[in-house]
Design an enzyme around this catalytic site. Structure first.
Site, short mmCIF file in Angstrom:
data_model
loop_
_atom_site.label_atom_id
_atom_site.label_comp_id
_atom_site.label_asym_id
_atom_site.label_seq_id
_atom_site.Cartn_x
_atom_site.Cartn_y
_atom_site.Cartn_z
N LYS A 1 13.43 7.86 6.38
CA LYS A 1 13.50 6.77 5.40
C LYS A 1 13.99 7.30 4.05
CE LYS A 1 9.06 5.97 5.94
NZ LYS A 1 7.67 5.52 5.79
N ARG B 1 9.11 -7.33 7.32
CA ARG B 1 9.13 -7.02 5.88
C ARG B 1 10.45 -7.53 5.30
NH1 ARG B 1 8.49 -0.79 5.23
NH2 ARG B 1 6.29 -1.11 5.59
FE1 SRM Z 1 4.20 3.06 4.24
C1 SRM Z 1 4.35 3.97 7.50
C2 SRM Z 1 2.76 0.17 5.08
C3 SRM Z 1 4.73 1.95 1.11
C4 SRM Z 1 4.74 6.28 3.23
N1 SRM Z 1 3.70 2.20 6.01
C5 SRM Z 1 3.88 2.72 7.25
C6 SRM Z 1 3.56 1.69 8.33
C7 SRM Z 1 4.81 0.96 8.67
C8 SRM Z 1 2.88 2.23 9.59
C9 SRM Z 1 3.77 2.59 10.74
O1 SRM Z 1 4.64 3.49 10.61
O2 SRM Z 1 3.60 2.00 11.81
C10 SRM Z 1 2.57 0.80 7.54
C11 SRM Z 1 2.45 -0.63 8.01
C12 SRM Z 1 1.06 -1.16 7.77
C13 SRM Z 1 0.91 -2.58 8.08
O3 SRM Z 1 0.14 -2.92 9.00
O4 SRM Z 1 1.53 -3.41 7.43
C14 SRM Z 1 3.04 1.03 6.12
N2 SRM Z 1 3.92 1.33 3.33
C15 SRM Z 1 3.23 0.27 3.81
C16 SRM Z 1 3.01 -0.77 2.74
C17 SRM Z 1 3.02 -2.19 3.28
C18 SRM Z 1 1.68 -0.48 2.04
C19 SRM Z 1 1.12 -1.60 1.20
O5 SRM Z 1 -0.04 -1.91 1.42
O6 SRM Z 1 1.82 -2.13 0.34
C20 SRM Z 1 4.16 -0.41 1.78
C21 SRM Z 1 5.44 -1.12 2.12
C22 SRM Z 1 6.50 -0.79 1.14
C23 SRM Z 1 7.78 -1.56 1.35
O7 SRM Z 1 7.78 -2.72 0.98
O8 SRM Z 1 8.74 -0.97 1.83
C24 SRM Z 1 4.31 1.06 2.07
N3 SRM Z 1 4.73 3.94 2.49
C25 SRM Z 1 4.77 3.32 1.28
C26 SRM Z 1 4.80 4.29 0.23
C27 SRM Z 1 4.77 3.99 -1.27
C28 SRM Z 1 6.11 3.77 -1.86
O9 SRM Z 1 7.14 3.84 -1.16
O10 SRM Z 1 6.15 3.53 -3.05
C29 SRM Z 1 4.76 5.54 0.83
C30 SRM Z 1 4.67 6.90 0.10
C31 SRM Z 1 5.92 7.26 -0.58
C32 SRM Z 1 6.82 7.99 0.35
O11 SRM Z 1 7.51 7.34 1.13
O12 SRM Z 1 6.80 9.22 0.32
C33 SRM Z 1 4.75 5.31 2.26
N4 SRM Z 1 4.54 4.80 5.21
C34 SRM Z 1 4.70 6.02 4.60
C35 SRM Z 1 4.82 7.03 5.63
C36 SRM Z 1 5.04 8.54 5.40
C37 SRM Z 1 6.49 8.84 5.29
C38 SRM Z 1 6.78 10.32 5.31
O13 SRM Z 1 7.51 10.78 4.44
O14 SRM Z 1 6.27 11.01 6.20
C39 SRM Z 1 4.68 6.36 6.86
C40 SRM Z 1 4.72 6.99 8.26
C41 SRM Z 1 6.09 7.28 8.74
O15 SRM Z 1 7.09 6.88 8.18
O16 SRM Z 1 6.16 7.99 9.74
C42 SRM Z 1 4.51 4.97 6.56
#
Ligand code: SRM
Ligand code: SF4
Length: 551
Positions: free
Chosen positions: A205, A72
């Site tokens: 994060k 990323r």
């Molecule tokens: Fe996310 C984990 C994809 C925005 C909350 N997210 C993941 C992972 C890395 C899975 C993993 O942990 O192995 C996903 C990778 C999928 C893949 O195959 O690519 C993933 N998150 C994404 C993206 C790519 C979704 C998309 O289709 O655009 C976004 C990348 C954003 C970036 O550029 O940084 C993405 N993730 C978000 C958001 C929305 C936002 O930030 O605006 C959230 C909800 C907001 C928040 O953070 O509260 C989000 N992702 C999570 C979480 C839950 C975090 C938590 O508080 O528990 C996880 C799981 C974790 O971290 O354990 C996660």
């Protein structure tokens, strides 16, 4: 005190985020890396994944999983000049699946990168002045910012804060350069002493977003720390500060919840970076390090109480926040098509379905954007709704860009998409996301095509109802901040949430559990029928749901 989680130990033992990554890379027996390194490489912007579509077939053949990596990029505010677009496009072709995936945080992910290709990928990024530092892991992530240049005469000035904050909160370790770019090893460890992150980094994060009212296109309240630009007489004065946003929940764990950030006051420009820094140190020192499910800032804020949290930040700053300045959000949409910024430059917002830039039989989106980049007559901006803006086009260059947009049918595609499609988001989910319980980006387009006739039938197809889907409750597509949210619970099954507002200031509420497609469509049809008949003029779907207490 509870025992710190295993990840805490891994961070401290990682020698400035080095771990045993070099040894993991040398191991040719497997396409994977060592267990602890999986946590460490996240801080370098990478995840180990495997192709879930092929797990069964490979298990039958007694083969290891098909491991690969997702990388990323760090792009504060989602800004990319054309030469960097070309470099990213070429890296995608050479090392990944080729799909450029625009994320919900205004950056790009490349998937399917084999272990042996990580270093060449990072090296090609580096040649173009791109990096992936700190885009994952327990650290400040990609800083988002309102995308649309026409939003304000001082858009560029606000925008610059995304970069300033990203720089302010960068880790000091040189491990990224040492491991991936073969730079010399640091001998004097003092050079990378990190007063912000120490050796333990953050409990979890950390996300920061900036908005420019009246458009909340960056979904500012879903961030751990949100900044709302306060502009008076075309002058940027400062920012309202909001803390404790975060969306993830865990099915069956009542202690977890989605939360929108609470506005705690206002900081003028000369103070805002200090406030940002001390919000981060407060989370560093008060966040939960034993239970990762409860480690985000939202839980720290609620545990401490908002007043105590604010007082702690103010104590660290050595000054108090001013009273919150008035602001109003009226929308959260991308402005599609051609628009002129206050700086007189033109921009065109392209609709990219679920952020996937690729060439397929219907549309050569990737080639189109590459050809546009090659003209050198524009910059690119990613939006938090996973779209791309062809930005900063001079009046005299507009015709050339228009020609390419027409030639590659980008205009037809953007104008032809329904409003609900253009306001929708789906997360990645299958086949790469290890946490996905259900499909999202591979499924939402076809579901929306079945919802579109319903919106037509009930005469609400001119409404930009915000519909979002994720493959699990982590909420990467921000479904809890949608008017209609689908959250995957199992293959083909989704919880249905309704009642969020259109501009992102109210969360929705779960309405039905684990619906399959047939039940989703019947349920929505019932809701649309009531909405059509009983809404008051101009009332949004989410507001109607709440007024009528349908949930
Ligand atoms: Fe996310 C984990 C994809 C925005 C909350 N997210 C993941 C992972 C890395 C899975 C993993 O942990 O192995 C996903 C990778 C999928 C893949 O195959 O690519 C993933 N998150 C994404 C993206 C790519 C979704 C998309 O289709 O655009 C976004 C990348 C954003 C970036 O550029 O940084 C993405 N993730 C978000 C958001 C929305 C936002 O930030 O605006 C959230 C909800 C907001 C928040 O953070 O509260 C989000 N992702 C999570 C979480 C839950 C975090 C938590 O508080 O528990 C996880 C799981 C974790 O971290 O354990 C996660
Ligand atoms: Fe994966 Fe769940 Fe995030 Fe979707 S919401 S990308 S399924 S972690």
């Amino acid at each position: 005190m509870s025992k710190p989680s295993a990840i805490e130990g891994i961070k401290i033992a990682s020698d400035g985020l080095r771990g045993s990554i070099n040894e993991s890379l040398k191991d040719e027996i497997t396409g994977a890396i060592r267990e602890d390194d999986k946590a460490v490489i996240k801080f370098h912007g990478m995840y180990e994944q495997d192709d879930r579509d092929r797990r069964e077939e490979r298990a039958e053949k007694k083969l290891d999983r098909l491991y690969s990596f997702m990388i990323r990029l760090r792009l504060p505010g989602g800004f990319l000049p054309p030469e960097k677009w070309i470099a990213m496009n070429n890296a995608a072709d050479e090392h990944s699946t080729g799909v450029i995936k625009i994320t919900t945080r205004q950056t790009v992910q490349l998937h399917g990168i084999l272990k042996s290709h990580i270093k060449p990928t990072i090296s090609s990024f580096n040649e173009a002045n791109l990096d992936s530092i700190a885009t994952c892991g327990d650290i400040n992530r990609n800083v988002t910012c309102a995308s649309h240049p026409k939003q304000s005469a001082v858009h560029a000035e606000v925008f610059a804060y995304a970069d300033k904050i990203s720089q302010l909160l960068m880790p000091k370790t040189k491990a990224y350069y040492e491991i991936w770019l073969d730079e010399e090893k640091i001998v004097d460890k003092k050079e990378e002493e990190d007063p912000l992150y120490l050796d333990k980094y953050l409990p979890r994060k950390f996300k920061i977003g900036i908005a420019i009212p009246p458009n909340n296109d960056s979904d500012v309240f879903t961030n751990d720390l949100g900044l709302i630009a306060i502009i008076e007489n075309n002058e940027l004065k400062g920012f309202n500060v909001a803390v404790g946003g975060g969306l993830s929940t865990t099915h069956g764990n009542a202690e977890t919840y989605a939360r929108l950030a609470t506005v705690i006051g206002y900081a003028p420009l000369d103070k805002v970076l200090k406030v940002v820094y001390e919000v981060v140190t407060t989370q560093r020192d008060f966040g939960n390090r034993s239970d990762r499910k409860l480690a985000r800032l939202k839980y720290t804020v609620d545990r401490m109480g908002i007043d105590h949290f604010k007082a702690e930040v103010e104590k660290r700053c050595g000054f108090t926040l001013d009273d919150t300045k008035p602001y109003t959000f009226t929308t959260r949409s991308d402005y599609y098509g051609w628009h002129q910024g206050e700086n007189n430059l033109w921009y065109y917002t392209v609709f990219v379905e679920n952020g996937r830039v690729l060439d397929d039989e219907k549309l050569a989106m990737k080639t189109a954007l590459l050809e546009i980049a090659k003209t050198g007559k524009c910059n690119f901006l990613f939006t938090a709704t996973q779209n791309v803006i062809v930005a900063d086009v001079k009046e005299e260059d507009k015709a050339a860009i228009q020609l390419l947009l027409e030639q590659f049918k980008i205009i037809e595609h953007t104008e032809g998409a329904s409003l609900i499609k253009k306001n929708s988001i789906a997360c990645v989910a299958l086949p790469t996301c290890p946490l996905a319980l259900a499909e999202a980006q591979r499924y939402l387009p076809s579901l929306l095509e079945k919802i579109e006739p319903l919106t037509k039938r009930y005469g609400i197809d001119d409404e930009n109802i915000v519909i979002r889907m994720t493959g699990c409750p982590n909420g990467c597509g921000r479904p809890y901040a949608a008017e209609i949210g689908f959250v995957g619970t199992g293959p083909g099954l989704y919880n249905l949430h309704i009642g969020g507002d259109n501009q992102g200031e109210r969360l929705n509420i779960k309405y039905k559990d684990s619906l399959d497609e047939k039940n989703i469509l019947t349920t929505l049809e019932g809701l649309f029928a009531v909405y059509k008949n009983e809404r008051v003029k101009g009332e949004r779907f989410g507001d109607f749901v709440m007024r009528r207490q349908l949930v």
